[in-house]
Design an enzyme around this catalytic site. Structure first.
Site, PDB file in Angstrom:
ATOM      1  N   ARG A  59     -36.304 -11.684  33.689  1.00 58.11           N
ATOM      2  CA  ARG A  59     -35.585 -12.453  32.672  1.00 58.11           C
ATOM      3  C   ARG A  59     -34.232 -12.931  33.178  1.00 58.11           C
ATOM      4  O   ARG A  59     -33.674 -13.899  32.656  1.00 58.11           O
ATOM      5  CB  ARG A  59     -35.469 -11.640  31.378  1.00 58.11           C
ATOM      6  CG  ARG A  59     -36.811 -11.481  30.664  1.00 58.11           C
ATOM      7  CD  ARG A  59     -36.671 -10.635  29.411  1.00 58.11           C
ATOM      8  NE  ARG A  59     -36.261  -9.283  29.722  1.00 58.11           N
ATOM      9  CZ  ARG A  59     -37.086  -8.282  29.995  1.00 58.11           C
ATOM     10  NH1 ARG A  59     -38.381  -8.485  29.965  1.00 58.11           N
ATOM     11  NH2 ARG A  59     -36.631  -7.086  30.292  1.00 58.11           N
ATOM     12  N   GLU A  96     -35.526   6.237  33.115  1.00 57.96           N
ATOM     13  CA  GLU A  96     -35.712   7.358  32.190  1.00 57.96           C
ATOM     14  C   GLU A  96     -36.934   8.193  32.612  1.00 57.96           C
ATOM     15  O   GLU A  96     -36.903   9.415  32.639  1.00 57.96           O
ATOM     16  CB  GLU A  96     -35.879   6.832  30.767  1.00 57.96           C
ATOM     17  CG  GLU A  96     -35.680   7.910  29.731  1.00 57.96           C
ATOM     18  CD  GLU A  96     -35.710   7.335  28.328  1.00 57.96           C
ATOM     19  OE1 GLU A  96     -35.770   6.100  28.194  1.00 57.96           O
ATOM     20  OE2 GLU A  96     -35.684   8.140  27.380  1.00 57.96           O
TER      21      GLU A  96
HETATM   22  P1  AMP Z   1     -31.212  -0.972  32.236  1.00 54.59           P
HETATM   23  O1  AMP Z   1     -31.545   0.159  31.346  1.00 54.59           O
HETATM   24  O2  AMP Z   1     -29.823  -1.502  32.012  1.00 54.59           O
HETATM   25  O3  AMP Z   1     -31.468  -0.650  33.679  1.00 54.59           O
HETATM   26  O4  AMP Z   1     -32.204  -2.143  31.824  1.00 54.59           O
HETATM   27  C1  AMP Z   1     -33.386  -2.374  32.500  1.00 54.59           C
HETATM   28  C2  AMP Z   1     -33.943  -3.745  32.235  1.00 54.59           C
HETATM   29  O5  AMP Z   1     -34.658  -3.694  31.026  1.00 54.59           O
HETATM   30  C3  AMP Z   1     -32.909  -4.844  32.145  1.00 54.59           C
HETATM   31  O6  AMP Z   1     -33.260  -5.826  33.084  1.00 54.59           O
HETATM   32  C4  AMP Z   1     -33.016  -5.381  30.743  1.00 54.59           C
HETATM   33  O7  AMP Z   1     -33.279  -6.762  30.808  1.00 54.59           O
HETATM   34  C5  AMP Z   1     -34.239  -4.696  30.142  1.00 54.59           C
HETATM   35  N1  AMP Z   1     -33.953  -4.053  28.866  1.00 54.59           N
HETATM   36  C6  AMP Z   1     -33.651  -2.754  28.653  1.00 54.59           C
HETATM   37  N2  AMP Z   1     -33.497  -2.483  27.364  1.00 54.59           N
HETATM   38  C7  AMP Z   1     -33.719  -3.631  26.703  1.00 54.59           C
HETATM   39  C8  AMP Z   1     -33.705  -4.020  25.318  1.00 54.59           C
HETATM   40  N3  AMP Z   1     -33.433  -3.152  24.333  1.00 54.59           N
HETATM   41  N4  AMP Z   1     -33.978  -5.304  25.031  1.00 54.59           N
HETATM   42  C9  AMP Z   1     -34.245  -6.186  26.004  1.00 54.59           C
HETATM   43  N5  AMP Z   1     -34.287  -5.887  27.307  1.00 54.59           N
HETATM   44  C10 AMP Z   1     -34.023  -4.635  27.663  1.00 54.59           C
END
Ligand code: AMP
Length: 172
Positions: A59, A96
């Site tokens: 994305r 996680e």
């Molecule tokens: P992170 O936990 O910051 O490493 O997020 C991992 C990936 O998952 C990122 O590229 C975000 O685009 C996506 N992501 C995580 N949580 C969400 C959420 N609640 N809504 C949309 N995208 C998410």
């Protein structure tokens, strides 16, 4: 930005129970919202001498490409393992559940580059922290970090390196 915010779709329990997924496809398909995002991203980085925007699969490719185009920079993809065809560098990080890895072409960034790292959403921050390590290993002049949405309650900023300028267009 309120208009953009109104176009974000919350999808409950996706991709797993308990997650409220911030769906940006409903923003990207709206011409006015897409245009607003492009202009807002460009306003943040237009005067910073940025040469490359790194978008994180998948994305992050959308906003990252738009930003690169708006400010006259190049675009570099950071991808899931095994997708990039030439010589790569990679960084693994803890999710996680289990471990994930991202890769970039070894010659994607050089010592003269000023880089913006872009993803759509900052959640726990693990993905961006790994991408930062990867870009840093290529020794650019400077690295900025940017998101369209920041989920503040998840504390993702704590995982990002201190002293790096982090921006987001919309914070929850
Ligand atoms: P992170 O936990 O910051 O490493 O997020 C991992 C990936 O998952 C990122 O590229 C975000 O685009 C996506 N992501 C995580 N949580 C969400 C959420 N609640 N809504 C949309 N995208 C998410």
């Amino acid at each position: 930005m309120e208009y953009v915010k109104s176009k974000i779709r919350d999808v409950i329990d996706f991709p797993q129970k308990g997650i409220v997924f911030k769906d940006l496809t409903t923003v990207f398909k709206d011409p006015q919202a897409l245009n607003t995002i492009g202009k807002a991203l460009a306003d943040l980085y237009r005067d910073k001498g940025v040469t490359k925007v790194v978008g994180i699969e998948s994305r992050g490719f959308i906003g990252g490409s738009i930003l690169a185009h708006e400010i006259g920079a190049g675009f570099v993809p950071a991808r899931k393992p095994g997708k990039l065809p030439a010589d790569t560098v990679s960084c693994s990080y803890q999710k996680e559940y289990g471990v994930d890895t991202i890769e970039m072409h070894r010659d994607a960034i050089g010592p003269d580059d000023v880089v913006v790292l872009h993803d759509d959403v900052l959640a726990t921050g693990g993905t961006m922290a790994a991408a930062y390590e990867l870009v840093k290993s290529m020794n650019p002049q400077k690295i900025y970090i940017n998101f369209i949405i920041e989920l503040g309650a998840l504390g993702g900023r704590n995982l990002l390196p201190a002293g790096v300028e982090v921006t987001s267009l919309i914070a929850y």
